[in-house]
Design a protein around this motif. Structure first.
Motif, PDB file in Angstrom:
ATOM      1  N   ALA A   9      -8.032  -4.186   3.686  1.00 33.34           N
ATOM      2  CA  ALA A   9      -6.588  -3.934   3.689  1.00 33.34           C
ATOM      3  C   ALA A   9      -5.802  -4.994   2.943  1.00 33.34           C
ATOM      4  O   ALA A   9      -4.603  -4.828   2.729  1.00 33.34           O
ATOM      5  N   THR A 111      -2.184   5.403   6.666  1.00 33.21           N
ATOM      6  CA  THR A 111      -0.806   5.883   6.789  1.00 33.21           C
ATOM      7  C   THR A 111      -0.780   7.364   7.133  1.00 33.21           C
ATOM      8  O   THR A 111       0.078   7.821   7.901  1.00 33.21           O
ATOM      9  N   LEU A 132       5.266   0.219  -1.866  1.00 39.41           N
ATOM     10  CA  LEU A 132       4.042  -0.291  -2.475  1.00 39.41           C
ATOM     11  C   LEU A 132       4.156  -0.361  -3.996  1.00 39.41           C
ATOM     12  O   LEU A 132       3.528  -1.204  -4.641  1.00 39.41           O
ATOM     13  N   PHE A 423      -1.258   5.852  -2.669  1.00 35.21           N
ATOM     14  CA  PHE A 423      -1.479   4.659  -1.857  1.00 35.21           C
ATOM     15  C   PHE A 423      -2.800   3.984  -2.260  1.00 35.21           C
ATOM     16  O   PHE A 423      -3.685   4.605  -2.839  1.00 35.21           O
ATOM     17  N   LYS A 427      -4.498   1.267   3.106  1.00 34.79           N
ATOM     18  CA  LYS A 427      -3.105   1.359   3.556  1.00 34.79           C
ATOM     19  C   LYS A 427      -2.887   2.659   4.290  1.00 34.79           C
ATOM     20  O   LYS A 427      -3.411   3.682   3.911  1.00 34.79           O
TER      21      LYS A 427
END
Length: 427
Positions: A9, A111, A132, A423, A427
């Motif tokens: 991550a 997410t 992001l 993404f 995440k």
């Protein structure tokens, strides 16, 4: 039972620290297989991570466990804070990959699970995606408006008002006689609908967030050999376009992203415009130049004739170092070679951009969200325009469904892959 996912991550190693996240029904069991006795929930503990297959010591790390559902994903969640070397990260990920029921996470899957478990709504997920990708402070602030739920709260407020109005309409229908079922029960309903429609219309009048996120499009247009490429290079601060005294050097659209005064721009140099040409390639370039200029937010017009659309154009007197002074006050005198007027041109571009961008204190919608708001607004207008309570009730159902779709409560599966594909993994 859903798979338990894991991924790095934090940033790509090497780094001082690397964080691996594990989420799902087997997250705590997987952590115990590596670390043995786990620390108390939400309290970091130093543990030796051991490969359960070989017994080899992999690393000494901080372990944090977060039992669901009150976690970022709505599931049991574990974080392993490792030393950030490539080999350390690789061996821990490999050990997790060998465990039954665990699999590597897809981009945005953490997410996505947060959305599926109601920890965030779709608007907040979209804001996180924009966060992001944010490159400027202004983009970051706009994204945080969604991430922190400000946009969602505005929409939820509309939805709450709409639900109360709908309840009144439905109640009037339930208790009405068959003979007067077509008559609107309460004239106050129309006033409430009008106020709600006005609030949504005001929000729709704000500039779209895409212009802030993708950049204000500034197109340099004008005849051949007008100095467009030289001016582009001066504005972006590098040799982005080929400069030549030969007319028609630029044949295609050249796009250059740049950030100035905290605003993202995309500058486009285009082929020189001409009434006619026998060169097939040049003709294609001219057609593309016209199309690009038509879609511009701001046009830098380098020609002696006035621009067709004065509202979106900045009329320039270019190459002033070679052509001499100009008395026409409507034109901004510039010279890319000696810098004359470049600062003034940037000020003019910034002024146009500020009028085109969402205000920093406003809630700005993306294209999908705007479409949902527009559908809701149209249904409200239709409801206001009729005295038939049955039609009003149906239009209010359409309006409610549009707001539910905006927040991701219905009809979202088709667009989730595209959203979370932006993404990063982890995440």
């Amino acid at each position: 039972m859903a798979d338990t996912i894991f991924a790095l991550a934090s940033g790509a190693p090497p780094a001082a620290i690397a964080i691996i996240r594990i989420s799902g029904p087997r997250a705590l069991a997987a952590a115990a297989m590596l670390a043995g006795d786990l620390p108390e929930p939400r309290r970091a503990g130093v543990r030796s991570l051991v490969d359960p297959l070989t017994g080899e010591l992999l690393d000494k790390a901080l372990v944090l466990i977060f039992p669901g559902p009150a976690t970022a994903t709505g599931e049991d969640l574990v974080e392993l804070h490792l030393h950030g070397g490539r080999a350390v990260v690789a061996v821990v990920l490999a050990a997790l990959g060998r465990m039954e029921g665990l699999c590597g996470a897809e981009p945005g899957e953490f997410t996505r699970r947060a959305l599926m478990h109601g920890r965030i709504d779709l608007a907040e997920a979209e804001g996180l995606g924009d966060l992001l990708m944010a490159q400027t402070e202004r983009q970051r602030r706009a994204a945080m408006t969604s991430v922190e739920g400000r946009l969602s709260r505005s929409v939820a407020g509309w939805a709450s008002d709409l639900l109360m109005i709908s309840a009144q309409v439905e109640a009037a229908l339930d208790f009405s006689d068959e003979d007067d079922v077509g008559e609107q029960a309460d004239p106050k309903i129309a006033a409430a609908l009008s106020a709600l429609a006005t609030s949504i219309e005001t929000a729709l009048a704000e500039p779209p967030v895409e212009r802030l996120r993708d950049g204000v499009r500034v197109v340099l247009a004008g005849p051949r050999n007008a100095g467009k490429s030289t001016l582009l290079n001066a504005l972006v601060g590098r040799e982005a376009a080929i400069v030549s005294p030969i007319a028609g050097t630029t044949r295609d659209v050249i796009e250059v992203p740049v950030v100035r005064y905290g605003i993202a721009y995309v500058f486009a140099d285009t082929a020189g415009l001409a009434e006619a040409t026998d060169d097939m390639v040049e003709a294609i370039g001219i057609a593309r130049a016209k199309e690009t200029a038509a879609g511009a937010d701001v046009v830098l017009w380098l020609d002696d004739t006035p621009p067709a659309d004065a509202d979106s154009a900045i009329w320039l007197y270019p190459r002033a170092d070679a052509r001499g002074a100009c008395d026409n006050g409507a034109r901004l005198i510039v010279s890319a070679r000696n810098g004359l007027g470049i600062d003034q041109l940037w000020s003019a571009i910034t002024g146009h951009a500020e009028r085109l961008l969402p205000r920093e204190d406003s809630v700005a919608f993306n294209a999908r969200q705007r479409a949902c708001c527009a559908e809701c607004h149209a249904a409200l207008v239709a409801a206001i325009g009729t005295d038939d309570s049955l039609i009003v009730a149906e239009q209010l159902r359409i309006a409610r469904r549009a707001l539910d779709r905006l927040l991701g409560r219905v009809d979202v599966e088709a667009m989730l892959d595209a959203l979370f594909g932006r993404f990063c993994i982890g995440k």
